[in-house]
Design an enzyme around this catalytic site. Structure first.
Site, short mmCIF file in Angstrom:
data_model
loop_
_atom_site.label_atom_id
_atom_site.label_comp_id
_atom_site.label_asym_id
_atom_site.label_seq_id
_atom_site.Cartn_x
_atom_site.Cartn_y
_atom_site.Cartn_z
N CYS A 79 0.75 -1.13 -0.14
CA CYS A 79 0.12 -0.09 0.09
C CYS A 79 0.92 1.16 0.03
CB CYS A 79 -0.98 -0.03 1.28
SG CYS A 79 -2.54 0.84 0.86
N HIS A 170 -3.42 -4.61 2.14
CA HIS A 170 -2.65 -5.06 3.37
C HIS A 170 -2.53 -6.89 3.56
CE1 HIS A 170 -2.18 -0.90 5.41
NE2 HIS A 170 -3.21 -0.71 4.39
N GLU A 172 -0.86 -8.28 5.67
CA GLU A 172 -0.53 -8.22 7.07
C GLU A 172 -1.84 -8.53 7.95
OE1 GLU A 172 -0.34 -5.60 5.65
OE2 GLU A 172 -0.76 -4.03 7.01
N1 GLN Z 1 -3.26 1.87 3.71
C1 GLN Z 1 -2.45 2.75 3.15
O1 GLN Z 1 -1.32 2.46 3.06
C2 GLN Z 1 -3.24 3.98 2.13
C3 GLN Z 1 -2.24 4.71 1.59
C4 GLN Z 1 -2.35 6.02 1.57
N2 GLN Z 1 -3.61 6.34 0.77
C5 GLN Z 1 -1.22 7.11 0.73
O2 GLN Z 1 -1.44 7.49 -0.14
O3 GLN Z 1 -0.16 6.90 1.16
#
Ligand code: GLN
EC number: 4.3.3.6
Length: 197
Positions: A79, A170, A172
């Protein structure tokens, strides 16, 4: 035992450590450059990429992280971590680490669906993986060196490029540790015993 670091400046750190340990490796919190020294691999967790970037700069971690990438050791961005690894972040002039051959777009699943779960079909994984997406980015394009591992709703959400693994979601946050295990399998096994002359 494999030693796998988790960048611990911000974000979902503890869950990654638990997943690493569930896979039989040692999880190491990484805050300072010296923490990178003895690792076999590194995970950049989810969180908020802009906040994480500020802390990376404040802790003097940018160059050490680039050096780590340069050393060829596996790195996994989940992410926000994927956003940190990407060579291109859509709408931004400069990438963060800019080491993984993909372009990503932030918050690309729309505001109305801040978070959702979806069963994913992932290449080389038997059976669906129930993934949690939280304000997730997606991979807009993957360079020639990248291999697409998962597409969800017409969007690339997981890819591998050489030593780099990245996913939008995610892994994890579930009890299913197969993706962490997949990442651990990217660590080359240590060379065998030296042969006698
Ligand atoms: N769950 C996340 O890691 C979201 C990422 C976040 N929206 C970003 O742009 O960094």
């Amino acid at each position: 035992m494999k030693r796998v670091g988790v960048l611990a400046l911000q974000g979902a750190v503890r869950e990654h450590l638990q997943s690493i340990e569930a896979c039989g490796a040692e999880g190491v919190l990484v805050k300072w450059p010296k923490d990178l020294e003895t690792l076999d691999a590194l995970i950049l967790p989810g969180g908020e990429s802009t906040a994480m970037r500020r802390l990376i700069d404040r802790y003097g971690m940018m160059q050490p992280l680039r050096d780590f990438a340069e050393s060829g050791k596996p790195m996994f961005g989940t992410c926000a971590g994927l956003i940190l690894l990407a060579k291109t972040v859509v709408g931004y002039e400069e990438p963060h680490l800019g080491v993984m051959d993909v372009a990503v777009e932030r918050n690309s699943f729309g505001r109305q669906v801040d978070s959702f779960e979806a069963p994913l079909e992932i290449k080389d994984l038997d059976g669906a993986f129930d993934a949690v997406f939280i304000r997730a980015p997606h991979i807009v394009s993957a360079g020639p060196s990248a291999e697409v591992l998962c597409v969800h709703d017409g969007r690339i959400v997981m890819a591998k490029s050489g030593q780099f693994l990245g996913c939008s979601f995610h892994p994890e946050l579930t009890e299913d540790h197969r993706i962490t295990a997949y990442f651990l399998s990217m660590i080359p096994s240590r060379s065998g015993f030296p042969l006698p002359n």
